[in-house]
Write a protein that holds these residues in place. Structure first.
Motif, mmCIF file in Angstrom:
data_model
loop_
_atom_site.group_PDB
_atom_site.id
_atom_site.type_symbol
_atom_site.label_atom_id
_atom_site.label_comp_id
_atom_site.label_asym_id
_atom_site.label_seq_id
_atom_site.Cartn_x
_atom_site.Cartn_y
_atom_site.Cartn_z
ATOM 1 N N ALA A 1 -6.942 4.258 7.693
ATOM 2 C CA ALA A 1 -7.479 3.804 8.986
ATOM 3 C C ALA A 1 -8.952 4.179 9.130
ATOM 4 C CB ALA A 1 -6.667 4.413 10.128
ATOM 5 N N TRP A 2 -9.351 5.249 8.466
ATOM 6 C CA TRP A 2 -10.757 5.669 8.519
ATOM 7 C C TRP A 2 -11.693 4.613 7.907
ATOM 8 C CZ3 TRP A 2 -12.499 11.384 7.691
ATOM 9 C CH2 TRP A 2 -11.861 12.200 8.623
ATOM 10 N N ALA A 3 -11.164 3.822 6.992
ATOM 11 C CA ALA A 3 -12.020 2.822 6.325
ATOM 12 C C ALA A 3 -12.311 1.636 7.238
ATOM 13 C CB ALA A 3 -11.337 2.334 5.047
ATOM 14 N N MET B 1 -9.841 0.303 1.153
ATOM 15 C CA MET B 1 -8.480 0.691 1.557
ATOM 16 C C MET B 1 -7.535 0.669 0.365
ATOM 17 S SD MET B 1 -8.164 -1.236 5.219
ATOM 18 C CE MET B 1 -6.743 -0.434 5.913
ATOM 19 N N TRP B 2 -7.693 -0.337 -0.470
ATOM 20 C CA TRP B 2 -6.828 -0.462 -1.646
ATOM 21 C C TRP B 2 -7.052 0.709 -2.593
ATOM 22 C CZ3 TRP B 2 -7.509 -1.481 -6.963
ATOM 23 C CH2 TRP B 2 -6.319 -1.829 -7.635
ATOM 24 N N LEU C 1 0.829 -1.210 0.000
ATOM 25 C CA LEU C 1 0.000 0.000 0.000
ATOM 26 C C LEU C 1 0.865 1.262 0.000
ATOM 27 C CD1 LEU C 1 -2.630 -1.057 2.710
ATOM 28 C CD2 LEU C 1 -2.965 -1.034 0.255
ATOM 29 N N GLY C 2 2.160 1.079 -0.137
ATOM 30 C CA GLY C 2 3.074 2.227 -0.164
ATOM 31 C C GLY C 2 3.429 2.719 1.231
ATOM 32 N N VAL D 1 -5.861 6.303 -4.682
ATOM 33 C CA VAL D 1 -6.328 7.674 -4.908
ATOM 34 C C VAL D 1 -5.387 8.694 -4.242
ATOM 35 C CG1 VAL D 1 -8.198 9.315 -4.360
ATOM 36 C CG2 VAL D 1 -8.750 7.023 -5.191
ATOM 37 N N PHE D 2 -5.105 8.474 -2.942
ATOM 38 C CA PHE D 2 -4.286 9.449 -2.213
ATOM 39 C C PHE D 2 -2.785 9.157 -2.315
ATOM 40 C CE2 PHE D 2 -8.221 10.034 0.510
ATOM 41 C CZ PHE D 2 -8.544 11.250 -0.045
ATOM 42 N N GLY D 3 -2.478 7.880 -2.509
ATOM 43 C CA GLY D 3 -1.073 7.457 -2.482
ATOM 44 C C GLY D 3 -0.214 8.184 -3.497
#
Lengths: 642, 88
Positions: free
Chosen positions: A394-396, A433-434, A354-355, A439-441
C-alpha cells in the motif's frame, strides 16, 4: 400415561418456542450438575397425565464440541421412544415446498409430523403424535444409515472391536462413527472402558480409516435418500439485483468497482474540507502566539519550538485528520450499505497473484487518498504476514498529497509531456508493487497460507447514520491522539537540524547537505533536492516548500515551517526551479518523492497495525532505498534523453 | 464436502451461489455443508468485527494474540465469509 420428553435439535430449530408453548409458566431454570450450562425443565398436563419436558442445548451432530453438546448427547443416549417434529411448516409453505411427512415416517420408522411451534392451534397434532410414539415405542430405523457408514474405510473393523465392548447406553455404530470423527470425549470414554490392546487396535484402524468429512457425507447421503420423493416444490433460484449483476460481472465488475472507489475518494474531500479549514485556523494562531512570546521576551529557540513545531504540527495533524474523517466516512458508508463486500470479492483473484487475500484490495484503494487510512484498513486481514505485506504494498500507492505535487512539478519541467510522466509513474507503481510482493512475500506469506474463501454477500440496505457517525468520530479521535505524538517528535528533530540561529551556513542541515552532495548527485539529487526528499518523508507536501526555501535563499528553518504549513508554492517557484534544476534532476526528484515512504503519520499507523518495530523499519528503509534507486535510474535515463 | 474443500484449494474465493453451480447442487445444500464443515472445524467463519478482548483499541492486548484488530463497530456489513483451516 406419563413420560419425560427431551427436545433435541440443532440450534435455532425452535426447541425453546416449543418448550415455552408446552410448559407455559410451569418451568424452572437451573444449571446442569457440574456445568455452567443452563438447564430448562418444565411440565405440562394432557388428558390428566403430567409430562416432564427438558429443553436440551442445541446440538448439530451429537459431536462433543462443547459442554452443551456433551449434555445433550448424554441425555439423548437413553434408548427411549422418539418422534420427529418438522418445525416451521409455515416457512416451508412460504418457500413453496410440500413435505410428505408420511413418506418420511415410513423410511424412519418413527412418527413424523409437520408443525409450526408458533401456531398454538397446531398443538393437538403434537399431543396425538406424542401418544402415538409412546404407544408404539417407536425407535429410529438406522439400517439405511448404517449401509452408508459401511462404505467408510475402517468402519466395519472398528465396529467389530466394539461389538461386545460398547459402554452402556451407546450403540457400536454410533461409537464407531465418533471414533472415525476423532471425537475426543468418546475416545476418552473408550479408553476408560476397553483394554489397552483393543484401544491400540482401534486407534490404528481409525488412523487409516475415513475421516469426519467422509462420515458427514454418509449422513447427508442418508438424509437425501430419506427426503427423496418426500419433499417437492420450487427450488429457490437466487436472482441477482441490478447492482450485483454489474459488480459481479466477469468483465465490467472490476471497472465498476474501481469507479465506485474513485468516486468515493472524490466524495471524501467534501466532509474533509471543513476540518482542513479548522487546521488552517490553528495555523493562523502561530503568528499571534509567536508575536506574544517574543513580546514577553521568550528566547527565539523556545518560540520557534512552540510555534513552528507545536502549533504547526497540530495544524498539520488536524488537516490530515480531515482526510481521515472523509475517507472513513465514505468508505464506512460503502461498507454499511454492502458495497465493500463486493469490492473485496471482485478483487480477490487479483490479490491472489500477489499472495494476498481479496480483503487486501481495500487498503490499496484507500491509499490513493491517504496511506495512513490504507494501513489502518489492513486490520481486516487476519493473517499477520499478509497484513504486513498488504501495508508494504500500500505504501507504493501515491497518496493524495503526492497527487497534489507530482502534476505541478511535471508541468513545470515537462510541459505538455506531463501526462506521460504521470502514466509512467502509475506503471512504475504497479511494477514496484509486484517486485515488493516478491521481495517481502517470500518471508511473509506462504502459498499455502492463501486459502479459498466462501463468501455470502450481504444484502444492500440503508445506512444507520447514527452508528456510522459514532464509528467515524471514534476513529478520528483515536487517530488524532495516536499520530500527534509522532508528528511532534519528528518535526522537532527536523526543525532543530535546520535551525541555524540566523545563519543558514551554520545549520547542521546545510553542513550535512553539502557534505553528502557528491553521493546524492549520483542519484540525481543536488543537496537541496535531497533535503526536500528527506522532508517529504515527514509529509510529501513538505518537499515543495523546502525547495522554495532553499533555492530562494531564505532560512532552512523557515522553509521547513512553510513546508509543514502547506504554504509551499511560492509565486516565483517555476522560475526558481527552471533556473536551478535540470530536467534529469527534476525527473529524478519526482520519482524520489513519489516512491519515498509516504509520511511519518503513515509510518506511525503502520507500526500501530503490525506491532513490529523491525518490520516497520524494514519497510521504511526499503522504500527509502527504492526511491533513491528509482531516482538514480530516472536521472540517468533523463541524461540520455536531455 | 470433500469436493467443496478440494475446489477451494485453488485459493480463489467463491460465493455460495458459485459454489452451488460448480458443484451442481443448490445454495441450500452448500449452506448445509458449510454448517457441517464449520462444526467439525474444517472451515471457520472470518470475523471482521472487533475482538471482544480490546474492543478495537488494542489497549492492554497481548501483541502475540492481537496484532491489531478491527476498530469497534467497523465492518458490520461485510456478509459472511468462511476460510479453510489448514490441517497440520
Amino acid at each position: 400415561m406419563s413420560a419425560t420428553i427431551a427436545l433435541l435439535g440443532q440450534p435455532n430449530s425452535g426447541k425453546s418456542t416449543l418448550f415455552n408453548a408446552l410448559t407455559g409458566l410451569r418451568q424452572h431454570v437451573g444449571n446442569w450438575p457440574g456445568k455452567t450450562v443452563e438447564k430448562k425443565e418444565g411440565t405440562f398436563t394432557y388428558k390428566g397425565d403430567t409430562y416432564s419436558v427438558a429443553d436440551l442445548p442445541g446440538s448439530y451432530s451429537m459431536s462433543a464440541n462443547s459442554d452443551e453438546e456433551v449434555i445433550t448427547r448424554d441425555y439423548a443416549g437413553l434408548e427411549a421412544p422418539c418422534f420427529l417434529v418438522l418445525n416451521m411448516e409455515d416457512v416451508a409453505k412460504e418457500q413453496g415446498k410440500t413435505i410428505d411427512a408420511a413418506a418420511i415416517e415410513k423410511k424412519l420408522g418413527i412418527p413424523v409430523m409437520l408443525f409450526s411451534a408458533t401456531d398454538m392451534k397446531a398443538y393437538d397434532k403434537f399431543y396425538s403424535t406424542l401418544e402415538r410414539a409412546l404407544k408404539s415405542k417407536s425407535h429410529l430405523d438406522v439400517s439405511s444409515l448404517e449401509k452408508e457408514y459401511e462404505k467408510l474405510g475402517g468402519y466395519a473393523e472398528i465396529k467389530e472391536q466394539l461389538a461386545d465392548n460398547a459402554p452402556s447406553g451407546y450403540t457400536p455404530m454410533w461409537l464407531t462413527v465418533k471414533v472415525l470423527e476423532n471425537d475426543k470425549v468418546v475416545s476418552a470414554k473408550l479408553k476408560n472402558t476397553l483394554d489397552d490392546k483393543t484401544i491400540k487396535k482401534i486407534e490404528t484402524l481409525a488412523k487409516g480409516g475415513a475421516d469426519a468429512v467422509a462420515a458427514g457425507e454418509c449422513k447427508f447421503a442418508w438424509i437425501d435418500e430419506i427426503l427423496q420423493g418426500a419433499v417437492s416444490g420450487s427450488k429457490s433460484v437466487t436472482k441477482l439485483g441490478r447492482l450485483d449483476r454489474i459488480y459481479t460481472h466477469r468483465i465490467w465488475g472490476k471497472p465498476a468497482v474501481v469507479l465506485t472507489v474513485l468516486l468515493g475518494l472524490i466524495a471524501s474531500f467534501i466532509p474533509a474540507l471543513p476540518i482542513m479549514g479548522v487546521g488552517s485556523l490553528v495555523d493562523m494562531l502561530k503568528t499571534a502566539v509567536a508575536t506574544g512570546l517574543e513580546g514577553a521576551g521568550c528566547p527565539a529557540l523556545v518560540t520557534g519550538l512552540l510555534c513552528d513545531v507545536g502549533i504547526q504540527s497540530l495544524s498539520f495533524v488536524i488537516k490530515m485528520l480531515g482526510f481521515v474523517f472523509g475517507v472513513t466516512l465514505v468508505f464506512g458508508l460503502l461498507e454499511e450499505v454492502g458495497v465493500m463486500a463486493r469490492i473485496s470479492y471482485v478483487f480477490d483473484n487479483t490479490m491472489g497473484k500477489l499472495g494476498l487475500q481479496g480483503k487486501s484490495v481495500m487498503p490499496f484503494l484507500v491509499s490513493f487518498g491517504c496511506t495512513m487510512g490504507g494501513a489502518a484498513g489492513a486490520r481486516v486481514i487476519d493473517n499477520w504476514g499478509q497484513k504486513v505485506l498488504t501495508i508494504a504494498l500500500a505504501w507504493a500507492v501515491p497518496c493524495g498529497a503526492a497527487w497534489a505535487i507530482i502534476p505541478m512539478l511535471s508541468t513545470v519541467f515537462f510541459g505538455a509531456a506531463a501526462p506521460l510522466i504521470i502514466v509512467v509513474l502509475l506503471l512504475v507503481m504497479l511494477l514496484h508493487m509486484w517486485i515488493t510482493a516478491k521481495v517481502f512475500g517470500a518471508k511473509l506469506v506462504k502459498t499455502e497460507d492463501r486459502c479459498g474463501m466462501i463468501m455470502e454477500l450481504p444484502p444492500y440496505h440503508k445506512p444507520k447514520w447514527g452508528a456510522l457517525f459514532r464509528y467515524v468520530l471514534g476513529r478520528t479521535k483515536d487517530t488524532f491522539f495516536r499520530v500527534v505524538k509522532v508528528v511532534l517528535l519528528v518535526c522537532a528533530v527536523f526543525w532543530l537540524l535546520s535551525y541555524g540561529g540566523g545563519s543558514d551556513e551554520s545549520s547542521l542541515l546545510y553542513k550535512i547537505g553539502t557534505a553528502i552532495e557528491p553521493v546524492t548527485m549520483f542519484v540525481g539529487l543536488p543537496w537541496q533536492l535531497f533535503i526536500a526528499f528527506i522532508a517529504s518523508s515527514v509529509g510529501k507536501e513538505g518537499a515543495v516548500g523546502v525547495i522554495t526555501a532553499l533555492y530562494s535563499g531564505t532560512s532552512y528553518a523557515q522553509g521547513f515551517a512553510e513546508a509543514m504549513s502547506g504554504a509551499a508554492r511560492a509565486a516565483n517557484l517555476n522560475e526558481l526551479l527552471l533556473a536551478n534544476v535540470t530536467r534529469p534532476e527534476a525527473l529524478a526528484f519526482i520519482f524520489a518523492i513519489t516512491f519515498n515512504l509516504p509520511c511519518v503519520v503513515a509510518l506511525a499507523a503502520t507500526y500501530q497495525e503490525i506491532h513490529s518495530v523491525k518490520w516497520t523499519a524494514k519497510i521504511a528503509l526499503y522504500y527509502t532505498a527504492t526511491a533513491l534507486l528509482l531516482s538514480c535510474i530516472a536521472y540517468h535515463i533523463g541524461q540520455l534523453i536531455w | 464436502m470433500k469436493r467443496l474443500l478440494e475446489l477451494l484449494k485453488d485459493g480463489n474465493s467463491r460465493t455460495i451461489e458459485q459454489l452451488a453451480a460448480e458443484l451442481g447442487t443448490t445454495p441450500a445444500d452448500i449452506d448445509r455443508q458449510l454448517g457441517f464443515l464449520e462444526h467439525i472445524g474444517a472451515i471457520r467463519r472470518v470475523s471482521f468485527s472487533a475482538q471482544k478482548t480490546c474492543g478495537g483499541s488494542c489497549k492492554g492486548c497481548n501483541p502475540a494474540e492481537c496484532r491489531g484488530c478491527m476498530p469497534k463497530n467497523a465492518a458490520q456489513n461485510m456478509g459472511e465469509m468462511w476460510e479453510v483451516i489448514k490441517q497440520h
